[in-house]
Design a protein around this motif. Structure first.
Motif, PDB file in Angstrom:
ATOM      1  N   LYS A  69       0.842  -1.195   0.000  1.00 48.62           N
ATOM      2  CA  LYS A  69       0.000   0.000   0.000  1.00 48.62           C
ATOM      3  C   LYS A  69       0.873   1.239   0.000  1.00 48.62           C
ATOM      4  O   LYS A  69       1.873   1.310   0.714  1.00 48.62           O
ATOM      5  N   TRP A  70       0.509   2.209  -0.814  1.00 46.23           N
ATOM      6  CA  TRP A  70       1.163   3.511  -0.792  1.00 46.23           C
ATOM      7  C   TRP A  70       0.459   4.410   0.222  1.00 46.23           C
ATOM      8  O   TRP A  70      -0.770   4.547   0.191  1.00 46.23           O
ATOM      9  N   ALA A  79       7.565  14.777   4.694  1.00 49.04           N
ATOM     10  CA  ALA A  79       8.550  15.241   5.663  1.00 49.04           C
ATOM     11  C   ALA A  79       9.439  14.083   6.063  1.00 49.04           C
ATOM     12  O   ALA A  79       9.050  12.909   5.968  1.00 49.04           O
ATOM     13  N   ALA A  80      10.651  14.399   6.494  1.00 51.22           N
ATOM     14  CA  ALA A  80      11.563  13.348   6.948  1.00 51.22           C
ATOM     15  C   ALA A  80      10.932  12.569   8.095  1.00 51.22           C
ATOM     16  O   ALA A  80      10.464  13.145   9.067  1.00 51.22           O
ATOM     17  N   GLY A  81      10.911  11.254   7.949  1.00 50.14           N
ATOM     18  CA  GLY A  81      10.285  10.395   8.948  1.00 50.14           C
ATOM     19  C   GLY A  81       8.879   9.965   8.588  1.00 50.14           C
ATOM     20  O   GLY A  81       8.325   9.089   9.254  1.00 50.14           O
ATOM     21  N   ASP A  82       8.275  10.577   7.557  1.00 52.46           N
ATOM     22  CA  ASP A  82       6.927  10.185   7.140  1.00 52.46           C
ATOM     23  C   ASP A  82       6.969   8.799   6.474  1.00 52.46           C
ATOM     24  O   ASP A  82       7.944   8.418   5.824  1.00 52.46           O
ATOM     25  N   ALA A  83       5.881   8.059   6.653  1.00 46.98           N
ATOM     26  CA  ALA A  83       5.757   6.742   6.025  1.00 46.98           C
ATOM     27  C   ALA A  83       5.388   6.913   4.558  1.00 46.98           C
ATOM     28  O   ALA A  83       4.433   7.628   4.229  1.00 46.98           O
ATOM     29  N   LEU A  84       6.151   6.280   3.680  1.00 45.28           N
ATOM     30  CA  LEU A  84       5.894   6.357   2.241  1.00 45.28           C
ATOM     31  C   LEU A  84       4.971   5.234   1.774  1.00 45.28           C
ATOM     32  O   LEU A  84       4.004   5.479   1.071  1.00 45.28           O
ATOM     33  N   CYS A  85       5.290   4.003   2.171  1.00 46.22           N
ATOM     34  CA  CYS A  85       4.496   2.878   1.711  1.00 46.22           C
ATOM     35  C   CYS A  85       4.731   1.692   2.634  1.00 46.22           C
ATOM     36  O   CYS A  85       5.636   1.705   3.473  1.00 46.22           O
ATOM     37  N   SER A  98      10.706   7.971   4.936  1.00 43.47           N
ATOM     38  CA  SER A  98      11.543   8.879   4.150  1.00 43.47           C
ATOM     39  C   SER A  98      12.593   9.513   5.044  1.00 43.47           C
ATOM     40  O   SER A  98      12.323   9.844   6.203  1.00 43.47           O
ATOM     41  N   ASN A  99      13.787   9.699   4.495  1.00 45.35           N
ATOM     42  CA  ASN A  99      14.854  10.390   5.209  1.00 45.35           C
ATOM     43  C   ASN A  99      14.961  11.850   4.792  1.00 45.35           C
ATOM     44  O   ASN A  99      15.797  12.577   5.337  1.00 45.35           O
ATOM     45  N   GLU A 100      14.167  12.291   3.832  1.00 49.25           N
ATOM     46  CA  GLU A 100      14.278  13.636   3.286  1.00 49.25           C
ATOM     47  C   GLU A 100      12.913  14.313   3.238  1.00 49.25           C
ATOM     48  O   GLU A 100      11.869  13.651   3.231  1.00 49.25           O
ATOM     49  N   ALA A 149      18.398   4.112   3.418  1.00 47.57           N
ATOM     50  CA  ALA A 149      17.504   3.159   4.066  1.00 47.57           C
ATOM     51  C   ALA A 149      16.092   3.280   3.563  1.00 47.57           C
ATOM     52  O   ALA A 149      15.344   2.327   3.545  1.00 47.57           O
ATOM     53  N   ALA A 150      15.675   4.490   3.164  1.00 42.82           N
ATOM     54  CA  ALA A 150      14.330   4.666   2.651  1.00 42.82           C
ATOM     55  C   ALA A 150      14.292   4.653   1.146  1.00 42.82           C
ATOM     56  O   ALA A 150      13.285   4.964   0.546  1.00 42.82           O
TER      57      ALA A 150
END
Length: 488
Positions: A69-70, A79-85, A98-100, A149-150
């Motif tokens: 899931k996205w 934002a840095a630290g937000d869940a991407l998928c 995300s790291n960025e 890592a992300a």
């Protein structure tokens, strides 16, 4: 101020004519200089250089993943630290962060994409303020720099030689929290990691790649002489007599109703494939030895009833985990793992507990179980088991155990032998408790005894039969006298 541009057929800037006002502004380093610089850097002149989001390595054994899931959509701020998928790895469903900071520009791998290899481009991000609709999608054969890592990297750059290991005296190390946790858990020196993050940051993937470099025992393949070819009988010129059995079995036809040997192909999940690989590796490379003992559960049953009156609910399995951890603390020679160079003694006692899920078996870890009370162990087991069934376990919650326990007693199994979870040395298989009659202390009357059979599967290279027998004897003593565990 007037300015004119002359563009070629391919959109290349051949020259420009500036007015005297702009010329004086340029020579005097007027603030309008920045506006002109911004003009030549605008997206419609140079395009938008994206950050690449690649399939990351979220566990040391992961080779491919599936996008479940996205959690971010195209055009949405990140934002840095937000869940991407959410990504299904070889162990569980893990959330990729995300790291960025930036904007999600283009999703290249839709939800449900399966068996995506590591390093595959799955999405593109751009920096804040850039037009995400003008993002340039790189060609499929374009090789990008190594991912973090992300899965985030910088704009494409010219290929450069491999970055050497960071020397000890080159400045302070910068580690992400996940990387620091992984390296501290496995006792690996962070100075050996090759940072790929921005400004020399050691990311989670860098830590996982460093763990992969540790030697792993490789199975030796025995050389087997090829079998002689089997003679093929000649085809009969006459049809076989009626009622005789045909020599060739009927072919299986998938999905065709009524056909002989009908079957339905079931796609194997990443978890199932990795379980199959690890079980095969364990049984073919580890010399398994087995030893069983019966434990009297009367004291544990009595203590459970006493705690239930005080609204403290704990299970028999919680006492088993505590007894195993205390026994490992008393016998540290059993708390070992096997590496490519030989035995490795562990300083921490982390108990892996087998939990059955819809996708397969997974072993969340009760960390420092010897230092926890039975009630705290019970709470940890319940929380981790639920996260395992929901597929929400984090890598640090199922990696790095030192001893495993598999309990099938609740299914009525009297006793069984479990397969060792490499690189661990032992796994304890728990059967159900049963009532048996025996002579009482007066040797005249019969008494009922609650017995439970436990079987220890041990790696013969690390735990020989004598050591396994002493471990089971001490484990039985701790379990039959729960007060000893409190004193320990």
């Amino acid at each position: 101020m007037a300015a004119s541009l002359r563009l070629g057929r391919q959109g290349v800037l051949f020259g420009f004519r500036l007015s005297s006002t702009f010329d004086r502004c340029l020579l005097a380093t007027h603030p309008c200089q920045g506006n002109v610089r911004h003009f030549f850097r605008s997206p419609w002149i140079l395009g938008v250089s994206p950050f690449k989001v690649e399939m990351p390595a979220l566990s040391p054994t992961m080779e491919e993943g599936s996008i479940v899931k996205w959690l971010k959509r195209e055009g949405e701020a990140v934002a840095a630290g937000d869940a991407l998928c959410e990504i299904e790895t070889d162990k569980a469903v893990v959330t990729m962060e995300s790291n960025e900071d930036g904007i999600m520009a283009k999703i290249l791998m839709e939800e449900g994409s399966r068996n995506v290899r590591l390093g595959t481009l799955i999405a593109l991000m751009v920096e804040d303020g850039q037009d995400w609709k003008q993002v340039e999608i790189p060609p499929p054969d374009a090789a990008g720099p190594p991912s973090t890592a992300a899965g985030l990297v910088g704009p494409p750059a010219a290929p450069s030689p491999a970055r050497p290991l960071k020397p000890v005296g080159s400045g302070p190390l910068r580690l992400s929290p996940a990387a620091r946790h992984i390296l501290d858990t496995h006792g690996v020196d962070a100075k050996l990691a090759t940072p790929t993050g921005r400004r020399g940051l050691i990311t989670k993937e860098d830590a996982l790649n460093l763990l992969k470099k540790s030697p792993v025992p490789k199975p030796t393949r025995a050389t087997v002489a090829p079998a002689p070819p089997r003679p093929v009988p000649p085809l009969a010129s006459t049809p076989p007599p009626s009622g005789s059995r045909p020599n060739i079995p009927p072919l299986s036809v998938p999905g065709k109703p009524g056909a002989p040997g009908t079957f339905t192909e079931i796609p194997a999940s990443n978890v199932r494939r990795v379980i199959a690989q690890r079980l095969t590796q364990s049984k073919t490379t580890i010399p398994h030895a087995y030893a069983s003992v019966d434990c009297d559960m009367a004291a544990v049953m009595h203590l459970r009833k006493s705690l239930a009156k005080e609204q403290i609910k704990v299970s028999v399995n919680d006492f088993i985990i505590k007894a195993a951890a205390v026994t490992l603390k008393e016998m540290p020679e059993v708390n070992v793992t096997w590496s490519g160079d030989g035995p490795r003694s562990l300083a921490s006692i982390h108990i892996s507990v087998a939990v059955a899920t819809d996708k397969g078996l997974i072993t969340p870890i009760i960390k420092d179980a010897a230092d926890k009370g039975v009630q705290e162990i019970s709470a940890n087991v319940k929380a981790l088991a639920q996260k395992a069934r929901d597929g929400k376990l984090l890598p640090e919650e199922y990696q790095g155990g030192s001893f495993s326990i598999s309990n099938l007693g609740m299914f009525g199994i009297s006793g069984f032998s479990a397969v060792i979870n490499p690189p661990q040395a032992c796994i304890l298989a728990i059967g159900t408790s049963r009532s048996e009659l025996r002579l009482c202390e007066d040797d005249q009357t019969l008494c009922t005894q609650q017995l439970m059979t436990v079987t220890l599967s041990s790696d013969g290279r690390l735990v020989d039969d004598e050591l396994a027998s002493r471990f089971l004897d001490k484990f039985r003593g701790n379990l039959e006298q729960p007060q000893r565990m409190v004193l320990a």
